[in-house]
Design a protein around this motif. Structure first.
Motif, PDB file in Angstrom:
ATOM      1  N   ASP A  27      57.904 -21.402  -8.483  1.00  0.00           N
ATOM      2  CA  ASP A  27      58.165 -20.933  -9.849  1.00  0.00           C
ATOM      3  C   ASP A  27      58.607 -19.473  -9.764  1.00  0.00           C
ATOM      4  O   ASP A  27      57.768 -18.568  -9.619  1.00  0.00           O
ATOM      5  CB  ASP A  27      56.906 -21.060 -10.698  1.00  0.00           C
ATOM      6  CG  ASP A  27      57.135 -20.578 -12.133  1.00  0.00           C
ATOM      7  OD1 ASP A  27      58.308 -20.328 -12.493  1.00  0.00           O
ATOM      8  OD2 ASP A  27      56.137 -20.459 -12.872  1.00  0.00           O
ATOM      9  N   PRO A  28      59.921 -19.206  -9.832  1.00  0.00           N
ATOM     10  CA  PRO A  28      60.423 -17.831  -9.676  1.00  0.00           C
ATOM     11  C   PRO A  28      59.882 -16.862 -10.723  1.00  0.00           C
ATOM     12  O   PRO A  28      59.799 -15.659 -10.465  1.00  0.00           O
ATOM     13  CB  PRO A  28      61.942 -17.995  -9.822  1.00  0.00           C
ATOM     14  CG  PRO A  28      62.206 -19.429  -9.523  1.00  0.00           C
ATOM     15  CD  PRO A  28      61.006 -20.166 -10.012  1.00  0.00           C
ATOM     16  N   GLY A  32      57.902 -12.128 -11.771  1.00  0.00           N
ATOM     17  CA  GLY A  32      58.161 -11.186 -12.843  1.00  0.00           C
ATOM     18  C   GLY A  32      59.401 -10.346 -12.637  1.00  0.00           C
ATOM     19  O   GLY A  32      59.413  -9.154 -12.980  1.00  0.00           O
ATOM     20  N   ASP A  33      60.438 -10.957 -12.097  1.00  0.00           N
ATOM     21  CA  ASP A  33      61.680 -10.230 -11.809  1.00  0.00           C
ATOM     22  C   ASP A  33      62.856 -11.112 -12.228  1.00  0.00           C
ATOM     23  O   ASP A  33      62.971 -12.243 -11.758  1.00  0.00           O
ATOM     24  CB  ASP A  33      61.752  -9.904 -10.312  1.00  0.00           C
ATOM     25  CG  ASP A  33      62.873  -8.930  -9.975  1.00  0.00           C
ATOM     26  OD1 ASP A  33      63.962  -9.036 -10.575  1.00  0.00           O
ATOM     27  OD2 ASP A  33      62.665  -8.065  -9.100  1.00  0.00           O
ATOM     28  N   PRO A  34      63.747 -10.627 -13.078  1.00  0.00           N
ATOM     29  CA  PRO A  34      64.889 -11.455 -13.507  1.00  0.00           C
ATOM     30  C   PRO A  34      65.808 -11.868 -12.359  1.00  0.00           C
ATOM     31  O   PRO A  34      66.438 -12.924 -12.432  1.00  0.00           O
ATOM     32  CB  PRO A  34      65.626 -10.555 -14.514  1.00  0.00           C
ATOM     33  CG  PRO A  34      65.131  -9.176 -14.239  1.00  0.00           C
ATOM     34  CD  PRO A  34      63.730  -9.321 -13.754  1.00  0.00           C
ATOM     35  N   VAL A  35      65.875 -11.057 -11.315  1.00  0.00           N
ATOM     36  CA  VAL A  35      66.716 -11.419 -10.159  1.00  0.00           C
ATOM     37  C   VAL A  35      66.157 -12.659  -9.467  1.00  0.00           C
ATOM     38  O   VAL A  35      66.908 -13.493  -8.946  1.00  0.00           O
ATOM     39  CB  VAL A  35      66.835 -10.244  -9.164  1.00  0.00           C
ATOM     40  CG1 VAL A  35      67.648 -10.648  -7.934  1.00  0.00           C
ATOM     41  CG2 VAL A  35      67.477  -9.044  -9.835  1.00  0.00           C
ATOM     42  N   ALA A  36      64.826 -12.804  -9.475  1.00  0.00           N
ATOM     43  CA  ALA A  36      64.207 -13.972  -8.843  1.00  0.00           C
ATOM     44  C   ALA A  36      64.622 -15.261  -9.537  1.00  0.00           C
ATOM     45  O   ALA A  36      64.705 -16.323  -8.905  1.00  0.00           O
ATOM     46  CB  ALA A  36      62.682 -13.826  -8.864  1.00  0.00           C
ATOM     47  N   TRP A  41      66.161 -20.901  -4.046  1.00  0.00           N
ATOM     48  CA  TRP A  41      64.915 -20.963  -3.286  1.00  0.00           C
ATOM     49  C   TRP A  41      64.943 -22.098  -2.259  1.00  0.00           C
ATOM     50  O   TRP A  41      63.900 -22.560  -1.797  1.00  0.00           O
ATOM     51  CB  TRP A  41      63.726 -21.109  -4.238  1.00  0.00           C
ATOM     52  CG  TRP A  41      63.528 -19.867  -5.040  1.00  0.00           C
ATOM     53  CD1 TRP A  41      64.138 -19.543  -6.210  1.00  0.00           C
ATOM     54  CD2 TRP A  41      62.717 -18.742  -4.700  1.00  0.00           C
ATOM     55  NE1 TRP A  41      63.756 -18.293  -6.639  1.00  0.00           N
ATOM     56  CE2 TRP A  41      62.865 -17.777  -5.728  1.00  0.00           C
ATOM     57  CE3 TRP A  41      61.852 -18.453  -3.634  1.00  0.00           C
ATOM     58  CZ2 TRP A  41      62.206 -16.554  -5.703  1.00  0.00           C
ATOM     59  CZ3 TRP A  41      61.186 -17.237  -3.629  1.00  0.00           C
ATOM     60  CH2 TRP A  41      61.365 -16.302  -4.649  1.00  0.00           C
ATOM     61  N   SER A  42      66.148 -22.509  -1.901  1.00  0.00           N
ATOM     62  CA  SER A  42      66.331 -23.520  -0.858  1.00  0.00           C
ATOM     63  C   SER A  42      66.672 -22.822   0.459  1.00  0.00           C
ATOM     64  O   SER A  42      66.826 -21.599   0.505  1.00  0.00           O
ATOM     65  CB  SER A  42      67.457 -24.483  -1.251  1.00  0.00           C
ATOM     66  OG  SER A  42      68.656 -23.752  -1.520  1.00  0.00           O
TER      67      SER A  42
END
Length: 231
Positions: A27-28, A32-36, A41-42
């Motif tokens: 769960d990006p 707490g970062d919009p870039v995440a 995430w693969s």
């Protein structure tokens, strides 16, 4: 005897890339970062190692290098040995068949060479790659993997080099590796540099979580960037 070596070379030639999938759901928004949220995430690499592939070495206060581990060098050496021996036998059999004008044996020797020689070249390529460490140089503002002179704006090397000033965070993820020719399933841990636009540059992918996490934390501290540990 050559028939057994030919079969071995044929089996080696059938190796294909492993199937990769995440070990867990990520769960990006947790970071707490919009870039995440815009970062994949693969897996970024074709496949990971089931052993420790690299060691981190601090050269100067502003420079760190990632060198191939003893385990990685040993794996490449064994691969080269297993491919060089059948190749030498194929060359010997080819010469013998040529001198005896044995056309059928010559054909098998040529086929064996066509299978083994490319594998030897692959081994030599990996052996040469091990000689070039990945470099983090803050004084020159670049990260480069397997290149002596970085070219951050060169699209051809976009996944191997970047400016350190463009790095937004470090990403550590778990990848499950499965292979059609091998029932063994193993997890590897991939560390990536995440750029400001969500793009990623791979640093390493190996199978020891403790070492991977320790190196990730060390690099995060060295670069003064946050570590997104999704393992």
């Amino acid at each position: 005897m050559y028939g057994k070596l030919y079969i071995l070379g044929h089996r080696l030639s059938r190796f294909s890339h492993p199937e990769l999938r995440p070990c867990n759901s990520v769960d990006p928004s947790h970071f707490g970062d919009p870039v995440a949220l815009q970062t994949p995430w693969s897996a970024t690499t074709v496949g990971g190692a089931s052993h420790t592939s690299h060691k981190l070495v601090r050269i100067t206060p502003s420079r760190m290098e990632l060198h191939a581990s003893v385990e990685m060098k040993l794996v490449v050496f064994i691969f080269l040995l297993l491919t060089l021996v059948p190749t030498l036998f194929a060359m010997r059999d080819l010469l013998t068949a040529y001198l005896m004008e044995a056309h059928l044996e010559m054909t098998f020797a040529v086929l064996g060479g066509l299978i083994c020689v490319p594998l030897v070249l692959v081994g030599l390529f990996f052996e040469a790659a091990l000689r070039s460490p990945a470099v983090f140089d803050k004084s020159k503002d670049y990260f480069s993997r397997g290149k002596s002179s970085p070219a951050p704006l060169d699209p051809e090397h976009a996944r191997k080099t970047c400016k350190i000033s463009q790095v937004h965070a470090l990403q550590l993820i778990c990848i499950r590796n499965t292979h059609k020719l091998d029932p063994k399933v193993f997890d590897s841990y991939e560390l990536n540099l995440v750029l400001r636009d969500g793009g990623r540059v791979n640093v390493f992918n190996h199978g020891n979580l403790e070492h991977a996490r320790a190196k990730a934390r060390m690099l995060a501290g060295f670069l003064a960037k946050p570590l997104w540990d999704a393992v």
